[in-house]
Design an enzyme around this catalytic site. Structure first.
Site, PDB file in Angstrom:
ATOM      1  N   LEU A  78       0.354   7.674  14.039  1.00 11.86           N
ATOM      2  CA  LEU A  78      -0.881   8.273  12.983  1.00 11.86           C
ATOM      3  C   LEU A  78      -0.197   9.330  11.983  1.00 11.86           C
ATOM      4  CD1 LEU A  78      -4.092   8.867  15.467  1.00 11.86           C
ATOM      5  CD2 LEU A  78      -3.604   7.614  13.230  1.00 11.86           C
ATOM      6  N   ARG A 110      -3.684  -0.094  10.971  1.00 13.23           N
ATOM      7  CA  ARG A 110      -3.529   0.098  12.692  1.00 13.23           C
ATOM      8  C   ARG A 110      -4.515  -0.740  13.305  1.00 13.23           C
ATOM      9  NH1 ARG A 110       1.263   2.426  12.607  1.00 13.23           N
ATOM     10  NH2 ARG A 110       1.463   4.025  11.143  1.00 13.23           N
ATOM     11  N   SER A 154       0.244  21.841  20.232  1.00 12.48           N
ATOM     12  CA  SER A 154       1.723  21.913  20.147  1.00 12.48           C
ATOM     13  C   SER A 154       2.306  21.922  21.321  1.00 12.48           C
ATOM     14  CB  SER A 154       1.855  23.580  19.501  1.00 12.48           C
ATOM     15  OG  SER A 154       3.169  23.872  19.492  1.00 12.48           O
ATOM     16  N   ASN A 163      -9.834  11.333   3.605  1.00  8.84           N
ATOM     17  CA  ASN A 163     -10.978  10.681   2.639  1.00  8.84           C
ATOM     18  C   ASN A 163     -11.089   9.263   3.184  1.00  8.84           C
ATOM     19  OD1 ASN A 163      -9.250   9.085   0.809  1.00  8.84           O
ATOM     20  ND2 ASN A 163      -8.528  10.847  -0.318  1.00  8.84           N
ATOM     21  N   ARG A 197       2.428   9.308  10.604  1.00  8.39           N
ATOM     22  CA  ARG A 197       3.216   8.721   9.475  1.00  8.39           C
ATOM     23  C   ARG A 197       2.412   8.662   8.292  1.00  8.39           C
ATOM     24  NH1 ARG A 197       7.866   6.166  10.447  1.00  8.39           N
ATOM     25  NH2 ARG A 197       8.021   6.333   8.435  1.00  8.39           N
ATOM     26  N   ARG A 255     -10.759   6.600   1.346  1.00  9.01           N
ATOM     27  CA  ARG A 255     -10.029   5.482   0.925  1.00  9.01           C
ATOM     28  C   ARG A 255      -8.740   5.503   1.755  1.00  9.01           C
ATOM     29  NH1 ARG A 255      -7.209   5.370  -5.088  1.00  9.01           N
ATOM     30  NH2 ARG A 255      -6.933   3.099  -4.965  1.00  9.01           N
ATOM     31  N   ARG A 309       5.179  23.155  21.663  1.00 11.04           N
ATOM     32  CA  ARG A 309       6.011  24.679  21.598  1.00 11.04           C
ATOM     33  C   ARG A 309       5.107  25.639  22.390  1.00 11.04           C
ATOM     34  NH1 ARG A 309       7.302  26.756  16.043  1.00 11.04           N
ATOM     35  NH2 ARG A 309       8.458  27.953  17.396  1.00 11.04           N
TER      36      ARG A 309
HETATM   37  C1  LIG Z   1       2.692  -2.468  12.148  1.00  6.57           C
HETATM   38  C2  LIG Z   1       3.289  -1.371  11.669  1.00  6.57           C
HETATM   39  C3  LIG Z   1       4.620  -1.066  12.116  1.00  6.57           C
HETATM   40  C4  LIG Z   1       5.406  -0.182  11.667  1.00  6.57           C
HETATM   41  N1  LIG Z   1       6.884  -0.070  12.226  1.00  6.57           N
HETATM   42  C5  LIG Z   1       7.599   1.077  11.487  1.00  6.57           C
HETATM   43  C6  LIG Z   1       9.008   1.298  11.942  1.00  6.57           C
HETATM   44  O1  LIG Z   1       9.549   0.374  12.778  1.00  6.57           O
HETATM   45  N2  LIG Z   1       9.840   2.226  11.334  1.00  6.57           N
HETATM   46  C7  LIG Z   1       8.985   3.035  10.558  1.00  6.57           C
HETATM   47  O2  LIG Z   1       9.730   4.146  10.195  1.00  6.57           O
HETATM   48  N3  LIG Z   1       7.843   3.183  10.455  1.00  6.57           N
HETATM   49  C8  LIG Z   1       7.148   2.074  10.705  1.00  6.57           C
HETATM   50  N4  LIG Z   1       5.582   1.941  10.286  1.00  6.57           N
HETATM   51  C9  LIG Z   1       5.097   3.083   9.429  1.00  6.57           C
HETATM   52  C10 LIG Z   1       5.218   2.830   8.221  1.00  6.57           C
HETATM   53  O3  LIG Z   1       6.193   2.632   7.761  1.00  6.57           O
HETATM   54  C11 LIG Z   1       4.396   4.120   7.362  1.00  6.57           C
HETATM   55  O4  LIG Z   1       5.114   5.071   7.520  1.00  6.57           O
HETATM   56  C12 LIG Z   1       2.882   4.092   7.582  1.00  6.57           C
HETATM   57  O5  LIG Z   1       2.630   2.985   7.805  1.00  6.57           O
HETATM   58  C13 LIG Z   1       2.266   5.114   6.736  1.00  6.57           C
HETATM   59  O6  LIG Z   1       2.792   4.729   5.483  1.00  6.57           O
HETATM   60  P1  LIG Z   1       1.695   4.060   4.327  1.00  6.57           P
HETATM   61  O7  LIG Z   1       2.497   3.459   3.214  1.00  6.57           O
HETATM   62  O8  LIG Z   1       1.084   3.081   5.182  1.00  6.57           O
HETATM   63  O9  LIG Z   1       0.733   4.758   3.605  1.00  6.57           O
HETATM   64  P2  LIG Z   1       0.044   6.486   3.720  1.00  6.57           P
HETATM   65  O10 LIG Z   1       1.260   7.499   4.276  1.00  6.57           O
HETATM   66  O11 LIG Z   1      -0.869   6.432   4.737  1.00  6.57           O
HETATM   67  O12 LIG Z   1      -0.435   6.531   2.370  1.00  6.57           O
HETATM   68  C14 LIG Z   1      -1.557   5.562   1.696  1.00  6.57           C
HETATM   69  C15 LIG Z   1      -0.993   5.092   0.644  1.00  6.57           C
HETATM   70  O13 LIG Z   1      -0.710   5.972  -0.279  1.00  6.57           O
HETATM   71  C16 LIG Z   1       0.216   5.607  -1.256  1.00  6.57           C
HETATM   72  N5  LIG Z   1       1.362   6.694  -1.091  1.00  6.57           N
HETATM   73  C17 LIG Z   1       1.562   7.680  -0.083  1.00  6.57           C
HETATM   74  N6  LIG Z   1       2.669   8.355  -0.489  1.00  6.57           N
HETATM   75  C18 LIG Z   1       3.307   7.802  -1.456  1.00  6.57           C
HETATM   76  C19 LIG Z   1       4.345   7.924  -2.334  1.00  6.57           C
HETATM   77  N7  LIG Z   1       5.224   8.981  -1.879  1.00  6.57           N
HETATM   78  N8  LIG Z   1       4.647   7.486  -3.233  1.00  6.57           N
HETATM   79  C20 LIG Z   1       3.875   6.175  -3.719  1.00  6.57           C
HETATM   80  N9  LIG Z   1       2.878   6.011  -3.154  1.00  6.57           N
HETATM   81  C21 LIG Z   1       2.232   6.703  -2.083  1.00  6.57           C
HETATM   82  C22 LIG Z   1       0.816   4.287  -0.916  1.00  6.57           C
HETATM   83  O14 LIG Z   1       0.016   3.115  -1.584  1.00  6.57           O
HETATM   84  C23 LIG Z   1       0.359   4.292   0.545  1.00  6.57           C
HETATM   85  O15 LIG Z   1       0.205   2.852   1.150  1.00  6.57           O
HETATM   86  C24 LIG Z   1       4.936   0.984  11.048  1.00  6.57           C
HETATM   87  C25 LIG Z   1       3.468   0.628  10.483  1.00  6.57           C
HETATM   88  C26 LIG Z   1       2.790  -0.396  10.932  1.00  6.57           C
HETATM   89  C27 LIG Z   1       1.491  -0.327  10.401  1.00  6.57           C
END
Ligand SMILES: Cc1cc2nc3c(=O)[nH]c(=O)nc-3n(C[C@H](O)[C@H](O)[C@H](O)COP(=O)(O)OP(=O)(O)OC[C@H]3O[C@@H](n4cnc5c(N)ncnc54)[C@H](O)[C@@H]3O)c2cc1C
Length: 228
Positions: free
Chosen positions: A78, A183, A90, A172, A80, A174, A92
């Site tokens: 979550l 998810r 925590s 928010n 991420r 969105r 810690r």
């Molecule tokens: C089925 C599944 C498997 C996964 N497997 C792995 C794995 O094996 N290893 C791993 O490390 N992770 C994995 N992840 C996590 C994934 O890589 C992302 O970290 C996670 O989905 C959150 O990032 P996000 O792009 O979805 O968007 P969020 O962080 O929720 O952001 C929402 C949106 O905002 C925009 N955004 C956010 N930040 C930026 C930015 N800095 N620049 C430009 N646009 C931005 C993008 O459009 C993004 O889609 C997995 C996720 C899923 C759903």
């Protein structure tokens, strides 16, 4: 334990009317059509925005959710997502000893299906014991002046991903839509999928115009965004 979602609050706008009305107030600024606001105009307006894909406007409203009974493995997925405010239990500061006896851990269904539940629980019980043992050893070492380390902060290195972790997330509309898309998908990991489908159901009841284009599968185990 199974993950549960509890909605703690959401934006209401200055009139207290609610998040849909707040989005209407903001969105109508674009067309200078605030004069068209009536008691029941908000839902229609927000539905129009959703259908046109004007998702930036729904960013004006947020929802805060408390998740309990999720494993640290699930909460790690979550957190991420980057566009959210997070407050998490925590390891810690909190004493996690007794997680086994307090049933504060998650059992993957595969463990039960494979007939490994007793084996799994025995290992968790051992780890709980080792965690307590390490806490005691660290306390003694600190008392003897051998280290300035912190007890829970360092004993937590023995904790398994199965241990539950409480977390509150605010984001928010969105971003919630994005999280549900990622998810609740059939390919998402089972535990996060389970709790996010439950969250989605609650959101659909409270804010249908924002979330009712997600269709929950008949078995209730996943959801998908429908095309409009
Ligand atoms: C089925 C599944 C498997 C996964 N497997 C792995 C794995 O094996 N290893 C791993 O490390 N992770 C994995 N992840 C996590 C994934 O890589 C992302 O970290 C996670 O989905 C959150 O990032 P996000 O792009 O979805 O968007 P969020 O962080 O929720 O952001 C929402 C949106 O905002 C925009 N955004 C956010 N930040 C930026 C930015 N800095 N620049 C430009 N646009 C931005 C993008 O459009 C993004 O889609 C997995 C996720 C899923 C759903």
């Amino acid at each position: 334990m199974n993950g549960k979602a509890e909605i703690l609050g959401y934006s209401t706008g200055i009139t207290g009317a609610g998040p849909i009305q707040l989005i209407e107030q903001a969105g109508r600024t674009c067309y200078k059509s605030q004069g068209k606001i009536t008691n029941d105009s908000a839902a229609k307006f927000v539905l129009m925005l959703r259908k046109l894909g004007h998702e930036s406007v729904i960013e004006h409203s947020w929802v805060a959710v408390r998740f309990t009974g999720c494993s640290r493995a699930a909460t790690h997925q979550l957190v991420r997502h980057r566009l959210m405010a997070i407050s998490q239990e925590s390891q810690r500061y909190c004493d996690e000893s007794g997680f086994f006896f307090n049933n504060y851990y998650v059992v993957p269904p595969s463990i039960i299906e494979a007939g490994l539940l007793d084996w799994y629980r025995e290992r968790l019980k051992q780890i709980d014991g080792w965690y307590k043992e390490l806490q005691e050893k660290l306390k003694e070492a600190i008392k003897a002046g051998k280290t300035k380390g912190k007890v829970n902060e360092d004993a937590r290195f023995l904790l398994p991903n199965a241990v539950c972790s409480e977390i509150v997330i605010s984001c928010n509309f969105r971003e919630w839509r994005h999280i549900f898309k990622m998810r609740t998908d059939i390919h998402a990991q089972w535990e996060i999928r389970y709790v996010m489908v439950d969250t989605l159901k609650q959101f659909q009841k409270l804010f249908p115009v924002v979330f009712d284009d997600f269709k929950i599968a008949e078995d209730g185990k996943s959801a998908a965004l429908t095309k409009e």
